[in-house]
Each structure stands twice: as structure tokens, then as C-alpha cells.
Design an enzyme around this catalytic site. Structure first.
Site, PDB file in Angstrom:
ATOM      1  N   HIS A  22       0.403  10.637 -11.545  1.00 27.03           N
ATOM      2  CA  HIS A  22       2.651  10.093 -10.482  1.00 27.03           C
ATOM      3  C   HIS A  22       3.131  10.656 -11.432  1.00 27.03           C
ATOM      4  O   HIS A  22       4.202  10.912 -10.893  1.00 27.03           O
ATOM      5  CB  HIS A  22       1.814   9.089 -11.338  1.00 27.03           C
ATOM      6  CG  HIS A  22       0.627   8.116 -10.371  1.00 27.03           C
ATOM      7  ND1 HIS A  22       0.033   7.179 -11.315  1.00 27.03           N
ATOM      8  CD2 HIS A  22       0.587   8.633  -9.592  1.00 27.03           C
ATOM      9  CE1 HIS A  22      -0.806   6.766 -10.678  1.00 27.03           C
ATOM     10  NE2 HIS A  22      -1.072   7.435  -9.572  1.00 27.03           N
ATOM     11  N   LYS A  46      -6.008  -5.112  -5.415  1.00 32.05           N
ATOM     12  CA  LYS A  46      -6.497  -5.209  -6.910  1.00 32.05           C
ATOM     13  C   LYS A  46      -6.081  -6.209  -7.291  1.00 32.05           C
ATOM     14  O   LYS A  46      -5.271  -6.692  -7.983  1.00 32.05           O
ATOM     15  CB  LYS A  46      -5.694  -3.483  -7.343  1.00 32.05           C
ATOM     16  CG  LYS A  46      -6.442  -1.997  -6.153  1.00 32.05           C
ATOM     17  CD  LYS A  46      -5.459  -1.300  -6.763  1.00 32.05           C
ATOM     18  CE  LYS A  46      -5.929   0.180  -5.860  1.00 32.05           C
ATOM     19  NZ  LYS A  46      -5.685   1.214  -6.569  1.00 32.05           N
ATOM     20  N   ARG A  95      -4.089  15.043  -4.206  1.00 31.04           N
ATOM     21  CA  ARG A  95      -5.501  15.199  -5.490  1.00 31.04           C
ATOM     22  C   ARG A  95      -6.708  16.302  -4.566  1.00 31.04           C
ATOM     23  O   ARG A  95      -6.173  17.393  -4.276  1.00 31.04           O
ATOM     24  CB  ARG A  95      -5.796  14.009  -5.991  1.00 31.04           C
ATOM     25  CG  ARG A  95      -4.826  13.506  -6.579  1.00 31.04           C
ATOM     26  CD  ARG A  95      -5.716  12.040  -7.639  1.00 31.04           C
ATOM     27  NE  ARG A  95      -5.823  11.569  -6.749  1.00 31.04           N
ATOM     28  CZ  ARG A  95      -6.768  10.661  -7.045  1.00 31.04           C
ATOM     29  NH1 ARG A  95      -6.716   9.981  -7.825  1.00 31.04           N
ATOM     30  NH2 ARG A  95      -6.893   9.526  -5.262  1.00 31.04           N
ATOM     31  N   SER A 133      -5.949   5.941 -11.637  1.00 34.70           N
ATOM     32  CA  SER A 133      -5.369   4.515 -13.001  1.00 34.70           C
ATOM     33  C   SER A 133      -7.116   4.309 -13.578  1.00 34.70           C
ATOM     34  O   SER A 133      -6.973   3.814 -14.393  1.00 34.70           O
ATOM     35  CB  SER A 133      -5.069   4.238 -12.473  1.00 34.70           C
ATOM     36  OG  SER A 133      -3.459   4.330 -11.665  1.00 34.70           O
TER      37      SER A 133
HETATM   38  N1  COA Z   1      -1.874  11.554 -10.420  1.00 35.16           N
HETATM   39  C1  COA Z   1      -3.174  10.542 -10.794  1.00 35.16           C
HETATM   40  N2  COA Z   1      -3.213   9.686  -9.817  1.00 35.16           N
HETATM   41  C2  COA Z   1      -3.429   9.828  -8.622  1.00 35.16           C
HETATM   42  C3  COA Z   1      -2.417  10.507  -7.941  1.00 35.16           C
HETATM   43  C4  COA Z   1      -2.008  11.308  -8.828  1.00 35.16           C
HETATM   44  N3  COA Z   1      -1.350  12.359  -8.328  1.00 35.16           N
HETATM   45  N4  COA Z   1      -2.328   9.877  -6.493  1.00 35.16           N
HETATM   46  C5  COA Z   1      -2.941   8.752  -6.719  1.00 35.16           C
HETATM   47  N5  COA Z   1      -3.311   8.567  -7.564  1.00 35.16           N
HETATM   48  C6  COA Z   1      -4.159   7.447  -8.060  1.00 35.16           C
HETATM   49  C7  COA Z   1      -3.921   6.129  -7.879  1.00 35.16           C
HETATM   50  O1  COA Z   1      -3.818   5.824  -9.644  1.00 35.16           O
HETATM   51  C8  COA Z   1      -4.753   5.326  -7.338  1.00 35.16           C
HETATM   52  O2  COA Z   1      -5.947   5.033  -8.520  1.00 35.16           O
HETATM   53  P1  COA Z   1      -6.940   3.433  -8.715  1.00 35.16           P
HETATM   54  O3  COA Z   1      -6.959   2.770  -7.030  1.00 35.16           O
HETATM   55  O4  COA Z   1      -7.424   3.858  -9.776  1.00 35.16           O
HETATM   56  O5  COA Z   1      -5.625   2.579  -8.652  1.00 35.16           O
HETATM   57  C9  COA Z   1      -5.914   6.443  -6.724  1.00 35.16           C
HETATM   58  O6  COA Z   1      -5.557   7.118  -6.597  1.00 35.16           O
HETATM   59  C10 COA Z   1      -5.062   5.723  -4.738  1.00 35.16           C
HETATM   60  O7  COA Z   1      -3.801   6.227  -4.813  1.00 35.16           O
HETATM   61  P2  COA Z   1      -2.663   5.216  -3.694  1.00 35.16           P
HETATM   62  O8  COA Z   1      -3.692   5.752  -2.264  1.00 35.16           O
HETATM   63  O9  COA Z   1      -1.413   5.567  -4.414  1.00 35.16           O
HETATM   64  O10 COA Z   1      -3.586   3.779  -3.769  1.00 35.16           O
HETATM   65  P3  COA Z   1      -2.193   2.404  -4.465  1.00 35.16           P
HETATM   66  O11 COA Z   1      -3.238   1.357  -4.431  1.00 35.16           O
HETATM   67  O12 COA Z   1      -1.779   2.972  -5.724  1.00 35.16           O
HETATM   68  O13 COA Z   1      -0.940   2.198  -3.414  1.00 35.16           O
HETATM   69  C11 COA Z   1      -0.400   1.959  -1.008  1.00 35.16           C
HETATM   70  C12 COA Z   1      -1.728   2.756  -2.300  1.00 35.16           C
HETATM   71  C13 COA Z   1       0.089   0.833  -2.129  1.00 35.16           C
HETATM   72  C14 COA Z   1       0.264   2.799  -1.566  1.00 35.16           C
HETATM   73  C15 COA Z   1      -0.380   1.492   0.142  1.00 35.16           C
HETATM   74  O14 COA Z   1      -1.693   0.414   0.451  1.00 35.16           O
HETATM   75  C16 COA Z   1       0.594   0.463   0.966  1.00 35.16           C
HETATM   76  O15 COA Z   1       1.803   0.841   1.340  1.00 35.16           O
HETATM   77  N6  COA Z   1       0.533  -0.606   0.795  1.00 35.16           N
HETATM   78  C17 COA Z   1       1.792  -1.567   1.743  1.00 35.16           C
HETATM   79  C18 COA Z   1       0.709  -1.610   3.056  1.00 35.16           C
HETATM   80  C19 COA Z   1       0.713  -0.610   4.243  1.00 35.16           C
HETATM   81  O16 COA Z   1       2.154  -0.288   5.018  1.00 35.16           O
HETATM   82  N7  COA Z   1       0.031  -0.507   4.746  1.00 35.16           N
HETATM   83  C20 COA Z   1       0.332  -0.020   5.879  1.00 35.16           C
HETATM   84  C21 COA Z   1       0.316   1.013   5.417  1.00 35.16           C
HETATM   85  S1  COA Z   1      -0.543   2.659   6.752  1.00 35.16           S
END
Ligand code: COA
Length: 173
Positions: A22, A46, A95, A133
Site C-alpha cells: 500500500h 471484515k 497485484r 493484510s
Molecule cells: N499491496 C498489498 N496489499 C494490497 C494491495 C497492495 N498494493 N492492494 C490490495 N491489497 C490487499 C488489501 O490489504 C486487502 O487485503 P485483505 O483482504 O486481507 O484485507 C486485499 O488486498 C483486498 O484489497 P481491496 O480490494 O482494496 O479491499 P479492501 O477491503 O481493502 O477495500 C473497498 C475495498 C473499501 C475499497 C471497497 O469495498 C469499497 O469501495 N467499498 C465502498 C462501497 C462501494 O462503493 N461499493 C461499490 C463499489 S463498485
């Protein structure tokens, strides 16, 4: 959306906790945007290990309290949050291949909801393409070495969480 002389992006995620993957995306996005709002999702799917305040502190610390980085919590639709923040862009890291399909849907749905907010993708650095994460927490909880994968303050906090006696963590016996 964003004023023409000031480019604001939102980098959303759960950040429980922030990893070096990140941090890499965040630092690279600062080359493109004047301000990056790290939007910490209060994701009902989560159960976070760290509080919003702890996660926010780890993020600010990881970027050396760069004034161009703002940490905030959000719930509800991401595009509505972007609108409220006057942000014209969403930053996402890509990724491995597995991320693509989800990110493709996510970006298209967000554009359908608000065509004035666009998504900018950064290819995750090859050193971090397998990191998440959850994986970090799993390895740390089992006593594995997570050095180099998370900022030092996060590594210390994980060590403290997982080496504390069960009662101190509030866990049932
Ligand atoms: N390096 C390391 N880890 C990374 C990464 C990177 N560059 N990019 C993503 N990850 C990891 C994250 O830590 C996360 O790990 P985890 O699942 O073990 O916690 C995983 O990859 C998934 O990441 P991400 O897709 O960003 O999920 P998130 O839960 O962190 O965030 C939101 C998701 C909050 C961005 C998304 O659900 C959202 O926008 N929600 C709002 C509601 C909404 O508008 N919904 C409609 C969307 S169309």
C-alpha cells in the site's frame, strides 16, 4: 469535479493494517496528485484487528506525515465519498492477474455510478504482489517474520498484539 488547478485522489481500502505494498502505491500516487485522501473503509464484511485511529496513525507514520496525505474513515458508496471530497480520481493497486477481474468490475461500476470519477491503476511493485493484510496478520499470528513487508510501526504493533496474553486481548479462553 476536482478544481482544475488541484488534483485530488481517493485511495480506498480497509488498511488493516497498511502494508509496504500500500505504501508503494500511495507514494507513487503522490507523483500524480496534489492530495491523496486515504479513505479507510468501515467494511461490515471484515472484522478489523486495528481500530480506525490505529490504522490512520500507521498510515500517517508510514508516509512521514506528508501533508499531501489525508487519512479519513468512510462508509457508504465510494463515489459519493469522492464527490464530497471533490476528488476526481480513485487510486487502486493491481497485484496479480487475480485482481484484474475484480478491479475491472469495480472501476466500471464506479464509473456507471459517477462518470466524473475515474480510476487510476498502479502496477504493484514486484516485491509486494503476493502481499495482503490478511496474509500478514496470519503469518504474524503464527510467529512468522513479516519484516520488510509492513512499516516498522505496524510490525511492532502486530508483535505486541500477538505476543500479548489472551486475556489482555479480550479473547475468550
Ligand atoms: N499491496 C498489498 N496489499 C494490497 C494491495 C497492495 N498494493 N492492494 C490490495 N491489497 C490487499 C488489501 O490489504 C486487502 O487485503 P485483505 O483482504 O486481507 O484485507 C486485499 O488486498 C483486498 O484489497 P481491496 O480490494 O482494496 O479491499 P479492501 O477491503 O481493502 O477495500 C473497498 C475495498 C473499501 C475499497 C471497497 O469495498 C469499497 O469501495 N467499498 C465502498 C462501497 C462501494 O462503493 N461499493 C461499490 C463499489 S463498485
Amino acid at each position: 469535479m476536482a478544481s482544475p488547478d488541484r488534483k485530488i485522489a481517493v485511495y480506498p481500502g480497509t488498511f488493516d493494517p497498511i502494508t509496504n505494498g500500500h505504501v508503494d502505491i500511495l507514494e507513487r500516487s503522490l507523483a500524480l496528485f496534489d492530495q491523496v485522501v486515504v479513505a479507510i473503509a468501515t467494511n461490515p464484511r471484515k472484522q478489523p484487528l486495528f481500530t480506525l485511529e490505529e490504522r490512520s496513525e500507521f498510515i500517517a507514520d508510514a508516509v512521514g506525515r506528508d501533508p499531501r496525505v489525508v487519512c479519513d474513515a468512510f462508509d457508504g458508496l465510494l463515489v459519493e465519498y469522492c464527490h464530497a471530497r471533490k476528488a476526481g480520481f480513485i487510486v487502486r493497486g493491481l497485484r496479480a492477474i487475480a485482481d484484474f477481474e475484480y478491479e475491472f468490475q469495480f472501476a466500471h461500476m464506479n464509473r456507471r455510478l459517477n462518470s466524473r470519477v475515474d480510476t487510476v491503476f498502479f502496477m504493484t511493485d514486484e516485491r509486494h504482489h503476493y502481499v495482503s493484510s490478511s496474509l500478514i496478520k496470519e503469518v504474524a499470528s503464527l510467529g512468522g517474520d513479516i519484516g520488510g513487508l509492513v512499516p516498522p510501526a505496524v510490525a511492532r504493533a502486530l508483535l505486541a498484539k500477538y505476543s500479548a496474553p489472551a486475556e489482555a486481548k479480550g479473547d475468550p479462553k
